[in-house]
Design a protein around this motif. Structure first.
Motif: not given
Length: 319
Positions: A232-234, A239-244
């Motif tokens: 949810a934050i990503a 942004i992607s989950l990987r970036t997060l």
């Protein structure tokens, strides 16, 4: 508050005390102490404070001695809405006319002069604790005592927001004010970033730092939402989950651990609050996003080596 409520002979001293208390200790010299005029108001939003002052021409100075006497450790951003003002700090200086903004650091000496044209001055001051500033200090330092336009773009949005907040904030509830205060901090950071250059022109390290601060602020505002997850934050920040996960790679804890710790800290504080003793433990847990009482109890015991009920019973407020 108004100096009109104070005897004429005491009005300037009243204003000096009011500003030193509301903003920071400073020395001031008025052009006409006997005919000095001043009005002011303070609005505490929780994360920041907004002050509005109207006053006669004067000069102000903050010395190392005054800094040692009292330093709120803030960045203070002033919007001049009437008259003119001059500011100098850290080898920079700027003349600010109505519609302009200026930033200073309370931990450094500075000088200022208001009412350069002989007219009264009105200014709104946004006080931002340094730990809440989303930009690195070396970047913010480049903007000290520099004129920040407030007529277009984010600067115009910020200036209009500050005026509206000061006018309408007193009618808001505390929880609403806290959200508005956080909005003011975000707008100020965006305005300063715009002054430093477009986001694309900023170093990757700075962009990551700003984004991480925004994410941490978003987490704090949404802890009560049980749907607050890394995904949810990503998605919210596009942004992607990987970036997060990469943003949190060099932090002390993962994004999920950050959410869990902050929720537990709020529960820990609420359980020790005597005003909340009539609320069941599971209700307090649910308020901060814990929907499963058993999982909450396990997490609480693992973190604090005691159960939520035992913590509440042994808190000083229950003695």
């Amino acid at each position: 508050m108004s100096a009109a409520e104070v005897s004429v002979s005491d009005r300037f001293d009243w204003f000096v005390d009011a500003v030193s208390s509301a903003l920071m200790p400073s020395t001031m010299i008025a052009e006409n102490p006997g005919g000095f005029y001043a009005e002011g108001g303070l609005l505490n939003t929780g994360p920041v404070q907004v002050s509005r002052f109207s006053y006669s021409p004067l000069r102000s100075r903050r010395t190392p001695r005054l800094i040692r006497r009292g330093d709120p450790e803030q960045y203070q951003l002033a919007l001049v809405t009437r008259g003119t003002a001059w500011f100098a700090q850290d080898h920079s200086e700027a003349e600010i006319r109505a519609g302009g903004m200026v930033l200073w650091d309370t931990s450094r000496p500075y000088e200022s002069a208001s009412g350069l044209d002989g007219r009264d001055v009105e200014a709104f001051v946004l006080q931002i604790p340094k730990e809440r500033m989303a930009l690195p200090s070396q970047q913010v330092d480049r903007l000290l005592a520099q004129r920040i336009p407030a007529g277009t773009g984010v600067g115009a949005i910020l200036s209009q927001f500050l005026v509206s907040l000061a006018d309408n904030g007193p009618d808001c509830r505390p929880q609403e004010l806290a959200g508005l205060g956080n909005m003011a901090v975000e707008l100020a950071a965006s305005c300063l970033t715009q002054q430093l250059g477009t986001v694309r022109e900023q170093p990757a390290e700075l962009r990551a730092h700003v984004l991480l601060r925004r994410i941490n602020t978003f987490i704090e505002h949404n802890l009560a939402d049980p749907e607050l997850t890394p995904r949810a934050i990503a998605d919210h920040h596009h942004i992607s989950l990987r970036t997060l996960y990469l943003l949190f790679q060099n932090q002390e804890e993962s994004v999920a651990a950050t959410i869990r710790r902050r929720r537990l800290e709020h529960c820990h504080a609420d359980l020790a609050n005597p005003r909340l003793r009539d609320q069941p433990v599971h209700a307090i847990a649910a308020r901060w996003g814990f929907t499963q009482p058993a999982a909450f109890s396990r997490a609480f015991r693992t973190t604090y080596c005691t159960t939520p009920t035992e913590h509440r019973h042994h808190s000083p407020a229950s003695q």
